[in-house]
Design an enzyme around this catalytic site. Structure first.
Site, PDB file in Angstrom:
ATOM      1  N   ASP A   1       0.776  -1.296  -0.017  1.00  9.84           N
ATOM      2  CA  ASP A   1       0.025   0.067   0.007  1.00  9.84           C
ATOM      3  C   ASP A   1       0.752   1.214  -0.039  1.00  9.84           C
ATOM      4  O   ASP A   1       2.240   1.223   0.040  1.00  9.84           O
ATOM      5  CB  ASP A   1      -1.047  -0.204   0.990  1.00  9.84           C
ATOM      6  CG  ASP A   1      -2.110   1.003   1.073  1.00  9.84           C
ATOM      7  OD1 ASP A   1      -3.085   0.721   1.604  1.00  9.84           O
ATOM      8  OD2 ASP A   1      -2.180   1.786   0.239  1.00  9.84           O
TER       9      ASP A   1
HETATM   10  C1  GLC Z   1      -4.404   4.270  -0.441  1.00 13.43           C
HETATM   11  C2  GLC Z   1      -5.197   3.282   0.052  1.00 13.43           C
HETATM   12  C3  GLC Z   1      -5.347   2.000  -1.026  1.00 13.43           C
HETATM   13  C4  GLC Z   1      -5.107   2.670  -2.407  1.00 13.43           C
HETATM   14  C5  GLC Z   1      -3.764   3.402  -2.503  1.00 13.43           C
HETATM   15  C6  GLC Z   1      -3.466   3.917  -3.892  1.00 13.43           C
HETATM   16  O1  GLC Z   1      -3.547   4.847   0.542  1.00 13.43           O
HETATM   17  O2  GLC Z   1      -4.787   2.631   1.226  1.00 13.43           O
HETATM   18  O3  GLC Z   1      -6.641   1.546  -0.994  1.00 13.43           O
HETATM   19  O4  GLC Z   1      -5.299   1.884  -3.487  1.00 13.43           O
HETATM   20  O5  GLC Z   1      -3.539   4.349  -1.405  1.00 13.43           O
HETATM   21  O6  GLC Z   1      -4.149   5.019  -3.919  1.00 13.43           O
END
Ligand code: GLC
Length: 723
Positions: free
Chosen positions: A261
């Protein structure tokens, strides 16, 4: 495929291999804490083949810009995979995923994902960070809007539908995109529903509640997983070998790749398990994280770690092979620009079929919580008054994670109702709850008090036959970073509701929210309550269609609605405990100041007609062929055509691991004409009868089972059987 991947990897330098494991954010949307623009360094890294993927780069022009650098200016020209959060729509927005889940219509949910994929793909996107398949039980958490609710069986079916919708039958088709099961794992069990908070979770809950939807996504062929920010029992998911290598890649045999993430590798330092970025990179690659979203730890540290012998290059090769395989399957090597067709982008965006799908999905997502007969509204002869800032809001209904939706592009309730009432509809904003335009990265500003707004609403309501009040949360009050300690209507909305009620009791409450709210006062006082979530672009048309009866509501709650926030975490599949119910004394599992039950239970939803259940019959063929056949008849005893979700719950009464009193193990969406009866048949096999023990082994144990059938998790008829 393996030959192609092996031959390509044999040509790659260590730098180029590590480059494939590096994902950068683009110029535009920021979905993580670091504020960043596409710096000269990133462009240089693209040229050097040190970038394998980008996110938040959208539109044919922008995707072509970065793809050309990677493909035409780097040594090997390996195409980028372009990811984006296409959660419930790209430009044409469908209901938030929790609302879609309330439809229990797997075909419609799959179709909705397919429409979303086609529109996003036309804008150069070939990978979505969806479906979010986290299970959760605490409505204080902002991201409950993003998933499929509290139940692993429903969650598994919906995960499968969404993966197949996004990826289609042929991933190399330019209308389909790679999906991503996230967030692995147990992010939804953040303590107290506080965003990013610590997760301490029992083994039995992990295996029986959290894992099943992820396993279902893997079995559905999902190409990628995303790990989660949270720690689990002391180990951050990004650094967890148990999760990523032992369970996902070894036991389940997952052959796609895991993306971290946003900066979750870098945040191993904040978790206090990695002193340096090198330590973080080492922990993450050993644990099985294949691609680094935006932390830079891999591209800056892995080469030195390999050259010093601290990290085995075989780990790098495994990660890179997984990434390259998905790029081959997407057809990006054949044609890196296959998703970049500017004519198609113009033709496809906002197509009528997308709006039709969004409208259909929105109608099916609405849940009728209470109706003493005031609904459906008569189409003429009524002086209808509409109250509430959200009723005229064209942006809030798009909800959180709204992709690249244009600002104010939703049909408001006001606009939807006017199609029925013409100029006889009058409107009063009432209290000014949200004084500013809300945005993805900023807290929504709430005006706590607006007595003048209340007075306007009261004066307005006096001479109306029916008052429709649209109250609730703004679309940006749920989603990532939006945990709440209360589940009430923000600002002065409740005071306005009660003040209007004093002068006019004929109130239809339409709730806009990204989570279950506490609707106890409304349930005790109002003649009608409708849960309308945030329903996307076609929101107002869907709500109007239900209020006027052109669509008979069929939604069923995918999450329990509490009587009070103090009941959380609250869920239907709870364990009996040793003192579940006791008539007298206080020594049993309860609160002294609130009823134990939810205000509205999981699986609950009313219709404008009624359904009766009878003739529950069990054919127990378990000994012969391992099947238990359950039959039930359902009758539409009302005057209107309607849809019912027939639900089957099991209780394994005595087992080696304590079992919930109810476990959803089957459901069927049936359409019935007035007076019509249908017999529904469910087949239970080991897959439904068993459970995971604390070693992760799947067990089916002899003994007595109760099977419950009905239109929600509480109102059921039951029978017993033994195996
Ligand atoms: C965010 C979220 C994740 C998302 C990623 C990219 O912090 O936790 O669900 O896909 O970053 O935007």
């Amino acid at each position: 495929m393996d030959c192609k991947v092996d031959s390509l990897i044999s040509l790659m330098t260590l730098d180029e291999k590590i480059g494939q494991m590096n994902q950068y954010n683009g110029f535009w949307d920021i979905t993580g804490p670091k504020q960043d623009k596409l710096s000269q360094e990133k462009i240089t890294h693209l040229r050097q083949g040190l970038v394998g993927s980008m996110l938040n780069v959208t539109g044919v022009d922008e995707v072509t810009y970065v793809q050309k650098i990677a493909v035409e200016e780097s040594r090997l020209g390996i195409p980028l995979i372009i990811g984006f959060d296409v959660i419930h729509g790209f430009k044409t927005i469908s209901p938030i995923p929790l609302a879609e889940s309330a439809s229990w219509d797997l075909k419609a949910i799959k179709q909705s994902a397919a429409m979303t994929a086609e529109e996003a793909a036309a804008h150069g996107i070939n990978w979505t960070f969806a479906p979010m398949v986290d299970i959760y039980r605490d409505a204080r958490w902002g991201r409950v809007m993003e998933g499929a609710g509290e139940d692993p069986y429903l969650g598994s079916k919906i995960a499968t539908a969404r993966v197949k919708g996004f990826q289609g039958e042929d991933l190399s088709n330019h209308r389909t995109i790679a999906a991503c099961a996230k967030h692995f794992a147990a992010y939804g069990f953040a303590e107290a529903g506080k965003e990013y908070n610590t997760v301490d979770i029992g083994t039995s809950t992990l295996h029986n509640i959290v894992f099943p939807p992820f396993k279902a996504a893997k079995d559905a062929g999902v190409k990628t997983f995303m790990n989660s920010f949270n720690e689990i029992n002391g180990i951050p998911a990004t650094a967890s070998r148990f999760l990523q290598r032992d369970v996902l890649k070894s036991e389940w045999g997952f052959d796609g790749f895991i993306v971290s993430d946003w900066d979750s590798i870098g945040e191993l330092h904040e978790h206090g398990v990695a002193e340096t970025d090198a330590d973080a990179a080492s922990l993450a690659i050993n644990a099985g994280s294949d691609m680094d979203m935006e932390s830079g730890c891999y591209v800056n540290e892995l080469k030195t770690l390999v050259e010093s012998g601290a990290i085995n290059e075989a780990l790098i090769d495994d990660a890179v092979k997984r990434i390259l395989k998905v790029k081959f399957e997407l057809g990006l090597f054949e044609d890196p620009y296959k998703y970049c067709n500017i004519e198609r982008q113009h033709i496809v965006t906002g197509q009528p079929k997308f709006h039709d799908a969004a409208l259909g999905m929105a109608k099916k997502s609405i849940v009728l919580l209470k109706n003493e007969g005031i609904l459906p509204l008569k189409k003429s002869g009524l002086r209808v008054g509409l109250i509430g800032q959200l009723a005229a809001d064209k942006d809030s209904p798009l909800g959180g994670w709204r992709g690249k939706a244009d600002y104010n592009s939703a049909v408001s309730v006001y606009e939807g109702l006017k199609k029925y009432t013409g100029n006889s509809l009058s409107y009063e904003k009432g209290v000014d709850v949200f004084p500013e335009v809300a945005s993805f990265v900023k807290e929504v500003k709430v005006n706590p008090k607006d007595p003048s707004g209340i007075k306007k609403a009261v004066d307005f309501a006096k001479n109306k036959d029916v008052v429709i009040m649209v109250l609730g949360e703004h679309g940006f009050q749920s989603g990532e970073g939006r945990s709440r300690t209360k589940l009430d209507f923000p600002g002065d909305q409740q005071a306005m509701l009660e003040a209007v009620y004093k002068v006019n009791k004929n109130i239809v409450l339409v709730v806009n929210s990204g989570r279950p709210l506490v609707l106890t006062w409304a349930d005790q006082n109002l003649p009608a309550v409708v849960q309308a979530w945030q329903l996307g672009t076609q929101s107002g048309n869907a709500i109007a269609s239900v209020l006027y009866g052109d669509y008979n509501p069929s939604g069923k709650l995918p999450m329990s609605f509490p009587r009070a926030v103090g009941q959380l975490p609250l869920y239907y599949n709870y364990k009996p405990t040793g003192r579940g119910v006791m008539e007298e004394a206080v020594f049993w599992s309860h609160y002294i100041d609130e009823d134990n039950t939810p205000l509205y239970p999981f699986g609950y939803g009313l219709s404008y007609t009624n359904f009766n259940y009878q003739d529950l019959d069990i054919v127990n063929n378990y000994e012969e062929d391992g099947e238990i056949i359950i039959k039930i008849s359902v009758t539409n005893s009302g005057k209107l055509e309607g849809k019912e979700v027939v639900q089957l719950y099991l209780h394994d009464k005595y087992a080696s691991i304590t079992q919930p009193l109810r476990k959803l193990k089957g459901f069927e969406l049936v359409q019935l004409s007035p007076g019509e009866t249908k017999q529904i048949e469910f087949v239970l096999t080991d897959h439904e009868l068993g459970f995971y023990d604390n070693s992760g082994a799947f067990l089916v144990e002899d003994g007595e089972f109760d099977v419950h059938l009905g239109g929600d998790s509480k109102q059921t008829i039951k029978k017993a059987f033994r195996i």
